[in-house]
Write an enzyme that holds these catalytic residues in place. Sequence first.
Site, PDB file in Angstrom:
ATOM      1  N   LYS A 189      -3.074   3.835   4.911  1.00  0.00           N
ATOM      2  CA  LYS A 189      -4.090   2.884   4.817  1.00  0.00           C
ATOM      3  C   LYS A 189      -4.896   2.809   6.047  1.00  0.00           C
ATOM      4  CE  LYS A 189      -2.419   2.060   0.716  1.00  0.00           C
ATOM      5  NZ  LYS A 189      -1.633   0.695   0.320  1.00  0.00           N
TER       6      LYS A 189
HETATM    7  C1  LIG Z   1      -0.633   0.524  -1.064  1.00  0.00           C
HETATM    8  C2  LIG Z   1      -0.819  -0.547  -2.001  1.00  0.00           C
HETATM    9  C3  LIG Z   1      -0.140  -1.580  -2.091  1.00  0.00           C
HETATM   10  C4  LIG Z   1       1.048  -1.619  -1.668  1.00  0.00           C
HETATM   11  O1  LIG Z   1       1.238  -1.675  -0.353  1.00  0.00           O
HETATM   12  P1  LIG Z   1       2.572  -1.732   0.614  1.00  0.00           P
HETATM   13  O2  LIG Z   1       2.271  -2.206   1.949  1.00  0.00           O
HETATM   14  O3  LIG Z   1       2.954  -0.343   0.445  1.00  0.00           O
HETATM   15  O4  LIG Z   1       3.523  -2.810  -0.013  1.00  0.00           O
HETATM   16  C5  LIG Z   1      -0.566  -2.381  -2.903  1.00  0.00           C
HETATM   17  N1  LIG Z   1      -1.927  -2.198  -3.744  1.00  0.00           N
HETATM   18  C6  LIG Z   1      -2.503  -1.096  -3.541  1.00  0.00           C
HETATM   19  C7  LIG Z   1      -3.821  -1.113  -4.124  1.00  0.00           C
HETATM   20  C8  LIG Z   1      -2.204  -0.186  -2.754  1.00  0.00           C
HETATM   21  O5  LIG Z   1      -2.966   0.769  -2.401  1.00  0.00           O
END
Ligand SMILES: *Cc1c(COP(=O)(O)O)cnc(C)c1O
Length: 391
Positions: A189
Amino acid sequence: MNVIPYATQSINEDDIAAVQEVLSSGWLTQGPAGPRFEEAFAQAHGVAHAVAVCNATAGLHIACLALGAGPGKTVWTSPNSFVASANCALYCGADVDFVDIDPLTRNMSVAALQAKLEQAERHGSLPTVVIPVHFSGLPCDLLPMRALADRYGFKLLEDASHGVGASYEGQPIGSRYADASVFSFHPVKIITTGEGGMVTTQDPAIARRLQLLRSHGITRETSEMQQPDTGAWHYEQHSLGFNYRLTDIQSALGYSQLQRLDSFQAARERLADRYDQLLAGLPLKLPARAPSASATAQSSWHLYVVEVVPSPGVADRATVFARLREAGIGVNMHYEPIPLQPYYRGLGFRPGQFPVAEAYAAQALSIPLYPSLTDEQQDYVVAALKKALQA
Ligand SMILES: *Cc1c(COP(=O)(O)O)cnc(C)c1O
């Protein structure tokens, strides 16, 4: 030999020093680094409250609970998302359903949402929470979604996992239109804490509920006690919470990463502009830049997704994908529609229910985009893509 991944973290000496400092500080968790990160994140996003959590999935879970999801209630989200956007509703015992996407933005369609709400109102089955997802970092059309939330009485929970740094109508995502917003700090991210997430809200009551749910439902606030104080050790559990805390080690990394959010954002914008120019004229559908014809937004450019539109003389998506992987480019695909996952088919979802998301998924391809991607690497990706598209 994936030499160029589709996404990766940027870690520098400041990040390493920040983590080392915490390791020697005496506080590995529940110390001062957590609130410091929360305050800085809230300030950077122009929002009153930020509650750090161990990942965005946990954040979505407790945000759903704080917004009233539970048995007998329904939560709607986008089929074009990571499974966590829907799983969070099921964790609460709520039912889940999906609203199809807009083919241009790949985000939840406002028209489809409105139509589904009108139908649900007639059947007495309105949702309690709706979770739009800012797919790839492009903000959803939040203004009409807010109006629908007010008209139909549901809570608006943004899955802003892709959206750190994005803005809608000049306001940072997470500050303005939703009842709560959830961000992810997974390494793919925008900023990272290894694992981690943040829930933001303008509502102090929701923020307090989130803090309690994050830490076992336990309070140590004298003003909140229901029973007589039995001593300095006294605490009370008022609800069934979880241990969803972010450590001080992670919070220190997050704080350090946050200091570079503007430079990360600038680098992503520049690379996205460059892709737009270099890919123009190819048989590809490129990412939209606005949530709708009337709204303005700035994407965080978490992902750069092209669509390989089937046409004569053009290789199909699977072939293009395989050729790029072969060329050492870690392309990816976001996302297979959640309702078509075997688990969700087991709940009764079937192909054909969300045709726009399905058509999109048949031609989508995420190509590399991250701040340290060099122009040379990007040129290599573009050249390989041009070649791969030839049937
Ligand atoms: C990455 C992601 C999540 C989950 O995030 P984590 O921090 O890995 O639990 C939820 N929703 C979307 C759209 C994502 O891309």
